[in-house]
Design a protein around this motif. Structure first.
Motif, PDB file in Angstrom:
ATOM      1  N   PHE A 148       0.889  -1.023  -0.044  1.00 20.96           N
ATOM      2  CA  PHE A 148      -0.025  -0.044   0.037  1.00 20.96           C
ATOM      3  C   PHE A 148       0.767   1.225   0.097  1.00 20.96           C
ATOM      4  CE2 PHE A 148      -1.939  -3.502   2.107  1.00 20.96           C
ATOM      5  CZ  PHE A 148      -3.129  -3.416   1.473  1.00 20.96           C
ATOM      6  N   THR A 149       0.741   2.109  -0.908  1.00 13.24           N
ATOM      7  CA  THR A 149       1.848   3.100  -1.222  1.00 13.24           C
ATOM      8  C   THR A 149       1.048   4.502  -1.256  1.00 13.24           C
ATOM      9  OG1 THR A 149       1.813   2.291  -3.582  1.00 13.24           O
ATOM     10  CG2 THR A 149       3.783   1.832  -1.861  1.00 13.24           C
ATOM     11  N   TRP A 151       0.873   8.723  -2.672  1.00 10.84           N
ATOM     12  CA  TRP A 151       0.990   9.752  -4.003  1.00 10.84           C
ATOM     13  C   TRP A 151       2.201  10.611  -3.808  1.00 10.84           C
ATOM     14  CZ3 TRP A 151       0.980  14.021  -1.468  1.00 10.84           C
ATOM     15  CH2 TRP A 151       0.404  14.105  -0.240  1.00 10.84           C
ATOM     16  N   LEU A 157       8.227   4.782  -4.296  1.00 12.52           N
ATOM     17  CA  LEU A 157       7.881   3.968  -3.110  1.00 12.52           C
ATOM     18  C   LEU A 157       7.331   2.702  -3.322  1.00 12.52           C
ATOM     19  CD1 LEU A 157       6.439   7.006  -0.840  1.00 12.52           C
ATOM     20  CD2 LEU A 157       8.618   5.983  -0.768  1.00 12.52           C
ATOM     21  N   ASP A 209      -9.922   1.253   1.827  1.00 12.83           N
ATOM     22  CA  ASP A 209     -10.205   0.461   3.050  1.00 12.83           C
ATOM     23  C   ASP A 209     -10.996  -0.947   2.582  1.00 12.83           C
ATOM     24  OD1 ASP A 209     -10.291   0.485   5.693  1.00 12.83           O
ATOM     25  OD2 ASP A 209     -12.660   0.391   5.856  1.00 12.83           O
ATOM     26  N   SER A 212      -7.505  -3.269   1.447  1.00 11.76           N
ATOM     27  CA  SER A 212      -6.651  -3.604   2.599  1.00 11.76           C
ATOM     28  C   SER A 212      -7.711  -4.328   3.536  1.00 11.76           C
ATOM     29  CB  SER A 212      -6.240  -2.375   3.406  1.00 11.76           C
ATOM     30  OG  SER A 212      -7.197  -1.578   3.780  1.00 11.76           O
ATOM     31  N   GLY A 228       2.715   5.753   4.516  1.00 15.07           N
ATOM     32  CA  GLY A 228       1.615   6.619   4.632  1.00 15.07           C
ATOM     33  C   GLY A 228       1.763   7.374   6.080  1.00 15.07           C
ATOM     34  N   SER A 229       0.350   7.674   6.244  1.00 14.35           N
ATOM     35  CA  SER A 229       0.336   8.348   7.644  1.00 14.35           C
ATOM     36  C   SER A 229       0.296   7.376   8.778  1.00 14.35           C
ATOM     37  CB  SER A 229      -1.065   9.307   7.649  1.00 14.35           C
ATOM     38  OG  SER A 229      -2.288   8.311   7.460  1.00 14.35           O
ATOM     39  N   VAL A 232      -3.344   5.874   9.583  1.00 19.66           N
ATOM     40  CA  VAL A 232      -3.565   4.607   8.661  1.00 19.66           C
ATOM     41  C   VAL A 232      -2.844   3.304   9.043  1.00 19.66           C
ATOM     42  CG1 VAL A 232      -3.563   3.603   6.431  1.00 19.66           C
ATOM     43  CG2 VAL A 232      -4.670   6.152   6.816  1.00 19.66           C
ATOM     44  N   GLU A 250       6.174   2.588   6.978  1.00 15.52           N
ATOM     45  CA  GLU A 250       6.954   3.721   6.900  1.00 15.52           C
ATOM     46  C   GLU A 250       6.126   4.819   6.960  1.00 15.52           C
ATOM     47  OE1 GLU A 250       8.128   6.784   6.058  1.00 15.52           O
ATOM     48  OE2 GLU A 250       8.556   6.224   3.950  1.00 15.52           O
ATOM     49  N   CYS A 284       8.136  12.478   2.991  1.00 13.12           N
ATOM     50  CA  CYS A 284       8.126  12.043   4.423  1.00 13.12           C
ATOM     51  C   CYS A 284       9.683  12.501   5.532  1.00 13.12           C
ATOM     52  CB  CYS A 284       7.822  10.668   4.796  1.00 13.12           C
ATOM     53  SG  CYS A 284       9.276   9.659   3.612  1.00 13.12           S
ATOM     54  N   ARG A 330      -6.998  18.224  -0.459  1.00 12.65           N
ATOM     55  CA  ARG A 330      -6.797  18.275   1.140  1.00 12.65           C
ATOM     56  C   ARG A 330      -5.605  18.864   1.462  1.00 12.65           C
ATOM     57  NH1 ARG A 330      -7.390  13.068  -0.658  1.00 12.65           N
ATOM     58  NH2 ARG A 330      -5.341  12.051  -0.182  1.00 12.65           N
TER      59      ARG A 330
END
Ligand code: NAD
Length: 475
Positions: A148-149, A151, A157, A209, A212, A228-229, A232, A250, A284, A330
Motif C-alpha cells: 500500500f503506497t 501519492w 515508493l 479500505d 486492505s 503513509g500516515s 492509517v 513507513e 516524509c 486536502r
C-alpha cells in the motif's frame, strides 16, 4: 502535452479495464480538472488476485535466482527507456516538476537493479560444531505480499517495496493511491513486458479500505508493507494482528534540521532551500523544523527568505518550474490551517504564506520564531512550509530534535567532526544526514523509529523484511 496513460488493473497476467466497475476520477492538480477515470477493483477482482498469487507463489519462490534477476534487470531497463513518457504522466497526476518526475523514474529503476543483484549475495550462514555436526541458517521468501503506497513518490515508493519482494521470491499484490494510477500502471507494464510470470506482480487500483480489509483478512497474504500516515499505519497494524501478518510501516516524520554556527551558511542555505521545496514539501523526510544557533539565526532567516522568494512555482510541465502544485485538494487546506494557527500564536511569516488562486498551489513559505505550541511544530505539515526557531546549546538542539513522537529523518549542518559524531549518536531517528540530504539510496536501509514505524526499505535489510529465517541442525 497530452495525458497518455492506460488505466487498468493487472490481475493474473491480464489487463482489465472498466467493464462495469466503479471508477475514480484522476485530477490534474495544476487546475483541479478531471483527466481520466481509473477502474476500481471489486470483490471478485480481489479474490481472483489472491487466488492467482496463491498459484504463483510456489512457482516464483522456486524460480532460479538468476532468472528472477534477469526479469528485474529487464524491467529496470524498460523504465529507463520509457522515463520521459512515464515522467510526463506522473507530473500530470501528481504535480511535481518534470525533472523531479524523471529522477523518480530513474531512482525506481535503480531499486530493481540493486535488488536484482543483491539477491544473488543472499548466502545464509553455517555454524560449524566441533563434533562434525553443522547447523545452517537460511532465509526463505515470506510469501505473497500486499503493498500500500502513497501519492507523493508513487513510483519510487512502490518500486522500493516490490523490487525487494520480487527479488526475494514473493509475489506481490499492490494497491497504489487513486491519485496516480497511470504512472504506477507503467511500472507493472514494464514488469509484464520484462516477462514476469502471471500472478507474480498484480495491480489492484481500488478503495483503500476495501482493498486492505480483503487482503489482510486472506490467509494467502503473509506480509504487508505500507507507506503513509501514522493513523492509517496504526489501523493496518491492527488488521495485521488478526491474521498474524508481518508488516513494515513507513509512516512519515517531522524532520528537525540543526544548523550550528560553524557551518558554511551560504552553502548550507543553497542546499536546504531547494530541498525544502522539492516535491512541494510532500516528502516524509522533508527538512521541516529548522533549529538555528542563535548567533546566525537572523542571517539564516534573511538568506532563507531571499532564496524562497525566488522559487519559481507553476505547472510542472513547464521547463522553468521549480515547484508545482500540491498533489490533492486536502493539502492546501491543511497547510493554510497550520500557517494561520502558527501566525495567530506569534510566528512571523517571512516568505509566502498564501494559497494559489487556482489548482492546488500553496506558496513556498518560511515561518520564523515559531512557538513550540503551534500545531505546525508538532504535526507533520507535508507541504512547502519551513518552520524555524533558535537554540543556544548542543543539548537544547538535541532536546528539540527528539521532542516529538516521530523519528524518521534528522539533519544537521556543522563542520565540527566530533560534534557530528555526537549528533549521530544522540538523535532518535532512523536516518541522520550530516551536511547532506542524500539519505534515501538503494543500498542503505531507510525506515523510522517511534511513531514513524518500523522495518527497513533499501539495503540488505530491505530484502530481509520479505524473508523468514530458518535454522537447520544436522547431526
Ligand atoms: P491518508 O492518511 O488518508 O492516506 C495516506 C495514504 O494511505 C494514502 O496513500 C492512502 O491511499 C492510503 N490509505 C488510506 N487509508 C488506507 C487504508 N485503509 N488501507 C490502505 N491504504 C490506505 O491521507 P492523505 O491525505 O493522503 O495524507 C495525509 C498525511 O499522510 C500527510 O499529511 C502525511 O503526513 C502522510 N503521508 C505520508 C507519506 C509518507 O511518505 N510517509 C505519504 C503520503 C502521506
Amino acid at each position: 502535452m497530452s495525458y497518455d496513460a492506460e488505466l487498468k488493473l493487472f490481475i493474473d497476467g491480464n489487463w482489465k479495464s472498466g467493464e462495469g466497475r466503479d471508477a475514480h476520477i484522476v485530477i490534474n492538480p495544476v487546475n483541479g480538472s478531471g483527466i481520466a477515470d481509473v477502474p476500481l477493483a471489486n470483490a471478485a477482482d480481489l479474490e481472483e488476485a489472491l487466488a492467482a498469487a496463491e498459484r504463483a507463489w510456489p512457482l516464483w519462490r522456486l524460480t532460479e535466482v538468476e532468472k528472477r534477476s534477469v526479469i528485474l534487470h529487464k524491467a529496470a531497463a524498460l523504465l529507463i527507456e520509457r522515463a520521459d513518457h512515464i515522467a510526463a504522466i506522473l507530473t500530470q497526476e501528481q504535480g511535481k516538476p518534470l525533472a523531479e518526475a524523471k529522477a523518480e523514474v530513474i531512482g525506481s529503476a535503480s531499486m530493481f537493479t540493486w535488488y536484482a543483484d543483491e539477491i544473488k549475495r543472499d548466502y545464509g550462514r553455517t555454524l560449524v560444531r566441533p563434533t562434525g555436526q553443522r547447523s545452517i541458517v537460511i532465509r526463505q521468501p515470506v510469501g505473497p505480499t500486499a503493498t500500500f503506497t502513497p501519492w507523493n513518490f508513487p513510483i519510487y515508493l512502490l518500486a522500493k517495496k516490490i523490487a525487494a519482494a520480487l527479488a526475494a521470491g514473493c509475489p506481490v499484490i499492490s494497491r497504489p493511491p487513486q491519485e496516480t494510477p497511470g504512472c504506477t500502471g507503467e511500472l507493472f507494464r514494464a514488469l509484464d513486458d520484462a516477462g514476469i510470470p502471471k500472478g507474480v506482480a498484480q495491480l489492484v487500483h481500488g478503495k483503500a479500505d476495501q482493498v486492505s480489509q480483503a487482503l489482510f483478512a486472506s490467509p494467502v497474504i503473509r506480509k504487508a508493507s505500507f507507506t503513509g500516515s501514522v493513523p492509517v499505519g496504526k489501523h493496518l497494524m491492527k488488521l495485521a494482528a488478526d491474521t498474524m501478518t508481518r508488516i513494515t510501516l513507513e509512516l512519515g516524520g517531522h524532520a528537525p534540521v540543526l544548523i550550528f554556527d560553524d557551518c558554511d551558511l551560504d552553502k548550507t542555505l543553497d542546499m536546504v532551500v531547494p530541498q525544502k521545496f522539492r516535491n512541494a514539501g510532500q516528502v516524509c523526510v522533508s527538512p521541516t523544523r529548522f533549529y538555528v544557533q542563535e548567533s546566525i539565526y537572523a542571517a539564516f532567516l534573511n538568506g532563507f527568505a531571499e532564496r524562497t522568494s525566488k522559487v519559481k512555482i507553476g505547472d510542472g510541465l513547464a521547463a522553468d518550474t521549480k515547484m508545482g502544485p500540491l498533489a490533492n485538494a486536502r493539502r492546501p487546506d491543511e497547510i493554510e490551517k497550520l500557517v494561520n494557527d502558527a501566525a495567530a500564536k506569534g510566528a512571523r511569516v517571512l516568505a509566502g504564506g498564501e494559497r494559489g488562486e487556482s489548482g492546488f498551489f500553496f506558496q513556498p513559505t518560511l515561518l520564523g520564531d515559531v512557538p513550540t505550541n503551534a500545531d505546525i511544530m508538532n504535526e507533520e505539515p507535508f507541504g512547502p512550509v519551513a518552520v524555524s526557531a533558535s537554540f543556544k546549546t548542543f543539548d537544547d538542539a538535541i532536546e528539540q530534535a527528539n521532542r516529538l513522537p516521530f523519528g524518521l529523518a534528522a539533519f544537521a549542518f556543522t563542520e565540527n567532526g566530533r560534534r557530528a559524531n555526537l549528533l549521530g549518536d544522540a538523535i532518535e531517528s532512523g536516518m541522520v544526514g550530516i551536511n547532506t540530504f542524500a539519505i534515501s539510496t538503494a543500498d542503505a536501509p531507510f525506515g523510522g523509529v517511534k511513531d514513524s514505524g518500523f522495518g527497513s526499505e533499501g539495503g540488505k535489510e530491505g530484502l530481509e523484511t520479505y524473508q523468514v529465517v530458518k535454522a537447520i541442525h544436522q547431526a
